[in-house]
Design an enzyme around this catalytic site. Structure first.
Site, PDB file in Angstrom:
ATOM      1  N   ARG A 154      -0.713  -1.345  -8.572  1.00 18.67           N
ATOM      2  CA  ARG A 154      -2.053  -1.241  -8.146  1.00 18.67           C
ATOM      3  C   ARG A 154      -3.232   0.332  -8.438  1.00 18.67           C
ATOM      4  NH1 ARG A 154      -3.158  -1.756  -2.333  1.00 18.67           N
ATOM      5  NH2 ARG A 154      -3.652  -4.330  -2.916  1.00 18.67           N
ATOM      6  N   ASP A 161       0.477  -0.964   0.220  1.00 19.81           N
ATOM      7  CA  ASP A 161       0.131  -0.109  -0.060  1.00 19.81           C
ATOM      8  C   ASP A 161       1.067   1.049   0.211  1.00 19.81           C
ATOM      9  OD1 ASP A 161      -2.910  -0.597  -0.015  1.00 19.81           O
ATOM     10  OD2 ASP A 161      -2.908  -1.069   1.652  1.00 19.81           O
TER      11      ASP A 161
END
Length: 270
Positions: free
Chosen positions: A158, A108
């Site tokens: 992502r 992340d």
């Protein structure tokens, strides 16, 4: 208190690993992939080491239960801000444990001040761990160049709109501007990228990605939050034939996650 509990029930896969794994198993039965996300831990040495052991056990449990998906981690949970080298060593232990069960680790992205260090860490580790993946945020001015760096390294990305604005002003806060920039970043991924995830609930972006995937097929999947637009998740999967993965956070204290993602008190309009 009641609304907070209702939000947790909707957007959180459980308070324990066991509950999250069961949720993942049920979603897998529907053909939906899962990305398990342990919620934030304490910022101290013992907690960083405990997180490593928790993630190693999560990998083992996912492998034993044949859960289809991966694990998403934050470098801050390994002490990245406190001691970068030690944090990277902890991350490597987690990646190796996940690889034993063919599970992907997704990193992340966090606040703008750690983006460069996070990206450099990813690009360095990517040489040893080709299945390691990174998150990039379209709202930041730097992201189009970062995309090119990761694409050049054949990394897996992502793409998100982004939770964090840049205090120095090098980011967008206007929703329409962020959408336009995301669409541009997405076109770059389809033209030059190889493996990536389109992580959004924005209908205009979902429609655009669906069309691009049909005309320029790539190793692409949609990633979405648990509890948001669940009807759309299933139309993408069952009618569109696109792979879909759900983000499954779990842990006893979801308040920070719900606030940061804007899900607290929301009704799924991301």
């Amino acid at each position: 208190m009641g609304e907070h509990a209702e939000d947790a029930k909707r957007y959180i896969a459980g308070t324990t690993m066991t509950e999250a794994l069961e949720k993942a198993r049920l979603l897998n039965k529907e053909g939906i992939g899962t990305l398990l996300v342990p919620l934030e831990c304490e910022r101290e040495e013992a907690a960083f080491e405990k997180r490593v052991e928790e993630l190693k056990e999560l990998s083992r449990q996912m492998g034993m239960k044949m859960i289809r998906g991966g694990i998403s981690v934050r470098l801050s949970d390994f002490g990245f801000r406190e001691q970068k080298d030690r944090a990277v060593e902890r991350l490597v232990r987690v990646i190796r444990a996940a690889e034993e069960y063919a599970l992907a680790i997704w990193i992340d992205m966090e606040e703008p001040e750690v983006v460069e260090d996070t990206l450099e860490t990813y690009l360095d580790l990517r040489k040893k761990f080709p299945h390691l993946s990174i998150t990039l945020q379209s709202r930041l001015d730097r992201t189009s160049q970062d995309l090119r760096r990761v694409i050049g390294a054949r990394g897996r990305i992502r793409l998100v709109k982004g939770e964090f604005s840049d205090p120095s002003g090098k980011s967008l806060d206007d929703p329409e501007g962020i959408r336009r920039r995301y669409l541009g970043d997405m076109e770059l991924l389809f033209s030059e990228g190889a493996m990536f995830a389109i992580a959004t609930h924005d209908e205009q972006i979902l429609e655009g990605a669906s069309k691009l995937q049909k005309s320029h097929p790539r190793m692409m999947e949609f990633q979405m939050y648990l509890g948001v637009r669940e009807d759309r998740i299933r139309t993408l999967l069952f009618e569109g034939g696109f792979p879909v993965t759900l983000y499954l956070p779990f842990g006893p204290s979801p308040g920070g996650y719900l606030h940061r993602t804007g899900l607290q008190g929301e009704k799924g309009k991301k």
